[in-house]
Design a protein around this motif. Structure first.
Motif, PDB file in Angstrom:
ATOM      1  N   VAL A 131       0.791  -1.222   0.000  1.00  0.00           N
ATOM      2  CA  VAL A 131       0.000   0.000   0.000  1.00  0.00           C
ATOM      3  C   VAL A 131       0.827   1.278   0.000  1.00  0.00           C
ATOM      4  O   VAL A 131       0.274   2.354  -0.161  1.00  0.00           O
ATOM      5  CB  VAL A 131      -0.969   0.012   1.208  1.00  0.00           C
ATOM      6  CG1 VAL A 131      -1.976  -1.105   1.085  1.00  0.00           C
ATOM      7  CG2 VAL A 131      -0.219  -0.090   2.512  1.00  0.00           C
ATOM      8  N   THR A 132       2.128   1.187   0.205  1.00  0.00           N
ATOM      9  CA  THR A 132       2.956   2.379   0.113  1.00  0.00           C
ATOM     10  C   THR A 132       3.288   2.624  -1.355  1.00  0.00           C
ATOM     11  O   THR A 132       3.957   1.823  -1.989  1.00  0.00           O
ATOM     12  CB  THR A 132       4.252   2.218   0.922  1.00  0.00           C
ATOM     13  OG1 THR A 132       3.917   1.990   2.288  1.00  0.00           O
ATOM     14  CG2 THR A 132       5.104   3.461   0.822  1.00  0.00           C
ATOM     15  N   THR A 133       2.799   3.702  -1.893  1.00  0.00           N
ATOM     16  CA  THR A 133       2.941   3.949  -3.318  1.00  0.00           C
ATOM     17  C   THR A 133       2.990   5.458  -3.542  1.00  0.00           C
ATOM     18  O   THR A 133       3.199   6.221  -2.593  1.00  0.00           O
ATOM     19  CB  THR A 133       1.761   3.320  -4.090  1.00  0.00           C
ATOM     20  OG1 THR A 133       1.937   3.542  -5.481  1.00  0.00           O
ATOM     21  CG2 THR A 133       0.432   3.900  -3.639  1.00  0.00           C
ATOM     22  N   GLY A 162      -3.694   1.665 -13.812  1.00  0.00           N
ATOM     23  CA  GLY A 162      -2.424   1.161 -13.285  1.00  0.00           C
ATOM     24  C   GLY A 162      -2.041   1.722 -11.941  1.00  0.00           C
ATOM     25  O   GLY A 162      -1.115   1.232 -11.302  1.00  0.00           O
ATOM     26  N   ASP A 163      -2.744   2.767 -11.475  1.00  0.00           N
ATOM     27  CA  ASP A 163      -2.421   3.362 -10.174  1.00  0.00           C
ATOM     28  C   ASP A 163      -2.866   2.444  -9.039  1.00  0.00           C
ATOM     29  O   ASP A 163      -3.932   1.822  -9.111  1.00  0.00           O
ATOM     30  CB  ASP A 163      -3.127   4.708  -9.997  1.00  0.00           C
ATOM     31  CG  ASP A 163      -2.480   5.801 -10.814  1.00  0.00           C
ATOM     32  OD1 ASP A 163      -1.384   5.568 -11.344  1.00  0.00           O
ATOM     33  OD2 ASP A 163      -3.085   6.887 -10.927  1.00  0.00           O
ATOM     34  N   ARG A 164      -2.059   2.380  -8.002  1.00  0.00           N
ATOM     35  CA  ARG A 164      -2.473   1.711  -6.780  1.00  0.00           C
ATOM     36  C   ARG A 164      -3.281   2.682  -5.922  1.00  0.00           C
ATOM     37  O   ARG A 164      -3.010   3.881  -5.916  1.00  0.00           O
ATOM     38  CB  ARG A 164      -1.267   1.208  -5.994  1.00  0.00           C
ATOM     39  CG  ARG A 164      -0.611  -0.023  -6.618  1.00  0.00           C
ATOM     40  CD  ARG A 164       0.505  -0.544  -5.753  1.00  0.00           C
ATOM     41  NE  ARG A 164       1.033  -1.798  -6.264  1.00  0.00           N
ATOM     42  CZ  ARG A 164       2.054  -2.450  -5.719  1.00  0.00           C
ATOM     43  NH1 ARG A 164       2.644  -1.947  -4.649  1.00  0.00           N
ATOM     44  NH2 ARG A 164       2.470  -3.594  -6.223  1.00  0.00           N
ATOM     45  N   ILE A 215     -13.741   3.579  -2.330  1.00  0.00           N
ATOM     46  CA  ILE A 215     -12.593   2.698  -2.546  1.00  0.00           C
ATOM     47  C   ILE A 215     -11.861   2.610  -1.226  1.00  0.00           C
ATOM     48  O   ILE A 215     -11.454   3.625  -0.670  1.00  0.00           O
ATOM     49  CB  ILE A 215     -11.632   3.224  -3.628  1.00  0.00           C
ATOM     50  CG1 ILE A 215     -12.366   3.408  -4.954  1.00  0.00           C
ATOM     51  CG2 ILE A 215     -10.471   2.266  -3.813  1.00  0.00           C
ATOM     52  CD1 ILE A 215     -11.489   3.961  -6.065  1.00  0.00           C
ATOM     53  N   ALA A 216     -11.737   1.407  -0.713  1.00  0.00           N
ATOM     54  CA  ALA A 216     -11.113   1.230   0.595  1.00  0.00           C
ATOM     55  C   ALA A 216      -9.946   0.271   0.492  1.00  0.00           C
ATOM     56  O   ALA A 216      -9.979  -0.690  -0.271  1.00  0.00           O
ATOM     57  CB  ALA A 216     -12.126   0.697   1.608  1.00  0.00           C
ATOM     58  N   LEU A 217      -8.914   0.550   1.254  1.00  0.00           N
ATOM     59  CA  LEU A 217      -7.785  -0.357   1.323  1.00  0.00           C
ATOM     60  C   LEU A 217      -8.190  -1.589   2.121  1.00  0.00           C
ATOM     61  O   LEU A 217      -9.013  -1.492   3.034  1.00  0.00           O
ATOM     62  CB  LEU A 217      -6.596   0.327   2.009  1.00  0.00           C
ATOM     63  CG  LEU A 217      -5.916   1.400   1.163  1.00  0.00           C
ATOM     64  CD1 LEU A 217      -4.963   2.198   2.031  1.00  0.00           C
ATOM     65  CD2 LEU A 217      -5.172   0.797   0.008  1.00  0.00           C
ATOM     66  N   PRO A 218      -7.582  -2.783   1.869  1.00  0.00           N
ATOM     67  CA  PRO A 218      -6.560  -2.962   0.849  1.00  0.00           C
ATOM     68  C   PRO A 218      -7.162  -3.217  -0.535  1.00  0.00           C
ATOM     69  O   PRO A 218      -7.930  -4.135  -0.714  1.00  0.00           O
ATOM     70  CB  PRO A 218      -5.797  -4.202   1.323  1.00  0.00           C
ATOM     71  CG  PRO A 218      -6.808  -4.976   2.086  1.00  0.00           C
ATOM     72  CD  PRO A 218      -7.776  -3.977   2.696  1.00  0.00           C
ATOM     73  N   THR A 219      -6.845  -2.358  -1.483  1.00  0.00           N
ATOM     74  CA  THR A 219      -7.227  -2.508  -2.873  1.00  0.00           C
ATOM     75  C   THR A 219      -5.956  -2.443  -3.703  1.00  0.00           C
ATOM     76  O   THR A 219      -5.075  -1.645  -3.406  1.00  0.00           O
ATOM     77  CB  THR A 219      -8.187  -1.389  -3.315  1.00  0.00           C
ATOM     78  OG1 THR A 219      -9.387  -1.472  -2.530  1.00  0.00           O
ATOM     79  CG2 THR A 219      -8.547  -1.493  -4.760  1.00  0.00           C
ATOM     80  N   SER A 220      -5.861  -3.251  -4.736  1.00  0.00           N
ATOM     81  CA  SER A 220      -4.619  -3.322  -5.467  1.00  0.00           C
ATOM     82  C   SER A 220      -4.412  -2.122  -6.386  1.00  0.00           C
ATOM     83  O   SER A 220      -3.601  -1.267  -6.132  1.00  0.00           O
ATOM     84  CB  SER A 220      -4.543  -4.621  -6.267  1.00  0.00           C
ATOM     85  OG  SER A 220      -3.359  -4.701  -7.005  1.00  0.00           O
ATOM     86  N   GLU A 221      -5.165  -2.072  -7.494  1.00  0.00           N
ATOM     87  CA  GLU A 221      -4.905  -1.002  -8.450  1.00  0.00           C
ATOM     88  C   GLU A 221      -6.112  -0.794  -9.348  1.00  0.00           C
ATOM     89  O   GLU A 221      -7.017  -1.618  -9.424  1.00  0.00           O
ATOM     90  CB  GLU A 221      -3.679  -1.324  -9.310  1.00  0.00           C
ATOM     91  CG  GLU A 221      -3.811  -2.609 -10.098  1.00  0.00           C
ATOM     92  CD  GLU A 221      -2.529  -2.964 -10.842  1.00  0.00           C
ATOM     93  OE1 GLU A 221      -2.650  -3.720 -11.814  1.00  0.00           O
ATOM     94  OE2 GLU A 221      -1.460  -2.493 -10.448  1.00  0.00           O
ATOM     95  N   THR A 222      -6.092   0.340 -10.041  1.00  0.00           N
ATOM     96  CA  THR A 222      -7.127   0.608 -11.043  1.00  0.00           C
ATOM     97  C   THR A 222      -6.746  -0.073 -12.331  1.00  0.00           C
ATOM     98  O   THR A 222      -5.575  -0.271 -12.642  1.00  0.00           O
ATOM     99  CB  THR A 222      -7.262   2.122 -11.274  1.00  0.00           C
ATOM    100  OG1 THR A 222      -5.995   2.638 -11.687  1.00  0.00           O
ATOM    101  CG2 THR A 222      -7.685   2.815  -9.980  1.00  0.00           C
ATOM    102  N   THR A 223      -7.766  -0.446 -13.120  1.00  0.00           N
ATOM    103  CA  THR A 223      -7.507  -1.190 -14.355  1.00  0.00           C
ATOM    104  C   THR A 223      -8.312  -0.608 -15.485  1.00  0.00           C
ATOM    105  O   THR A 223      -9.282   0.122 -15.290  1.00  0.00           O
ATOM    106  CB  THR A 223      -7.876  -2.676 -14.189  1.00  0.00           C
ATOM    107  OG1 THR A 223      -9.297  -2.784 -14.016  1.00  0.00           O
ATOM    108  CG2 THR A 223      -7.182  -3.301 -13.004  1.00  0.00           C
ATOM    109  N   GLU A 224      -7.921  -0.988 -16.697  1.00  0.00           N
ATOM    110  CA  GLU A 224      -8.694  -0.612 -17.870  1.00  0.00           C
ATOM    111  C   GLU A 224      -9.931  -1.492 -17.932  1.00  0.00           C
ATOM    112  O   GLU A 224      -9.976  -2.592 -17.394  1.00  0.00           O
ATOM    113  CB  GLU A 224      -7.861  -0.829 -19.152  1.00  0.00           C
ATOM    114  CG  GLU A 224      -6.622   0.061 -19.222  1.00  0.00           C
ATOM    115  CD  GLU A 224      -6.955   1.485 -19.624  1.00  0.00           C
ATOM    116  OE1 GLU A 224      -8.154   1.801 -19.736  1.00  0.00           O
ATOM    117  OE2 GLU A 224      -6.021   2.275 -19.827  1.00  0.00           O
ATOM    118  N   SER A 225     -10.969  -1.037 -18.603  1.00  0.00           N
ATOM    119  CA  SER A 225     -12.195  -1.820 -18.751  1.00  0.00           C
ATOM    120  C   SER A 225     -11.939  -3.014 -19.656  1.00  0.00           C
ATOM    121  O   SER A 225     -11.132  -2.973 -20.551  1.00  0.00           O
ATOM    122  CB  SER A 225     -13.311  -0.959 -19.321  1.00  0.00           C
ATOM    123  OG  SER A 225     -13.583   0.122 -18.457  1.00  0.00           O
TER     124      SER A 225
END
Length: 225
Positions: A131-133, A162-164, A215-225
């Motif tokens: 989560v440190t990004t 691609g962002d965390r 959007i709540a942690l822990p969540t990995s990353e945003t993605t393309e559709s």
């Protein structure tokens, strides 16, 4: 794909702010409660004040202790006291085999506890790495890239593919957003997000609120559709 989000609870201190049903509030109300601006972001002076007040947006571990100290701490519990006393009394009656078995059980319990504690510490360290990004935020009408440690409640964050996810956030503007949940969550996988607030009837007397605008942690990353 992009999303503008307001950070309402950096994950280092989930209780710094009064509890709110963030998903049930309109974007304007969220901004009002956090004293933020969903267009210009926070002023730099206010950012500095909130960083001073709340500290860094990071997961704090306990102070490091030696392995021997952690191991001997496993004996500091009632069950271990009973086993040690029973083993000592049994040894006084020269029942050495029985005493050895009892003490071996106490030692085994301590060893298992020590291993479990070590695994928990490793998991926390791994979570910290996940989560440190970095995050892109808008402050004083200027877009800047910062470490997630520098986020404060009320920050206006811009997410791109691609962002965390750097903090717990309420979405305020979304363009075709999906998020990839962490693989170690039982409900992992991709999930589409939006900004709307709506209520769903689950039974004749119960309703549940949509939380797709959070959007709540822990969540990995945003993605393309």
């Amino acid at each position: 794909m992009a999303a503008f989000c307001v950070a309402f609870s950096p994950w280092r201190k989930l209780r710094i702010l009064s509890p709110q049903s963030w998903h049930a509030l309109a974007e304007s109300k969220v901004a009002q409660l956090l004293d933020s601006d969903v267009e210009l972001g926070l002023p730099l002076a206010e950012v500095a004040e909130r960083q001073r007040r709340h500290g860094a947006n990071e997961l704090l571990g306990q102070a490091k202790k030696s392995r021997w100290w952690k191991f001997f701490q496993q004996f500091n519990q009632p069950v271990q006291y009973i086993l040690l006393v029973a083993g000592g009394v049994t040894a006084l009656f020269k029942e050495l085999v029985d005493a050895g078995v009892i003490l071996a059980v106490a030692f085994g319990n301590a060893l298992i506890g020590f291993i479990q504690e070590a695994r928990a510490e490793n998991a926390i360290a791994a979570l910290t790495e996940v989560v440190t990004t970095e995050a892109t935020v808008i402050r004083a009408d200027d877009k800047v890239r910062i470490s997630s440690r520098e986020l404060v409640p009320g920050d206006l964050i811009l997410l791109s593919a691609g962002d965390r996810v750097p903090a717990d956030m309420r979405l305020v503007e979304v363009y075709d957003l999906k998020i990839e949940l962490c693989s170690f969550l039982v409900y992992g996988g991709k999930r589409r997000k939006g900004v709307s607030c709506w209520m769903k009837q689950t039974t004749s007397e119960e309703y549940t609120m949509n939380d797709d605008n959070l959007i709540a942690l822990p969540t990995s990353e945003t993605t393309e559709s």
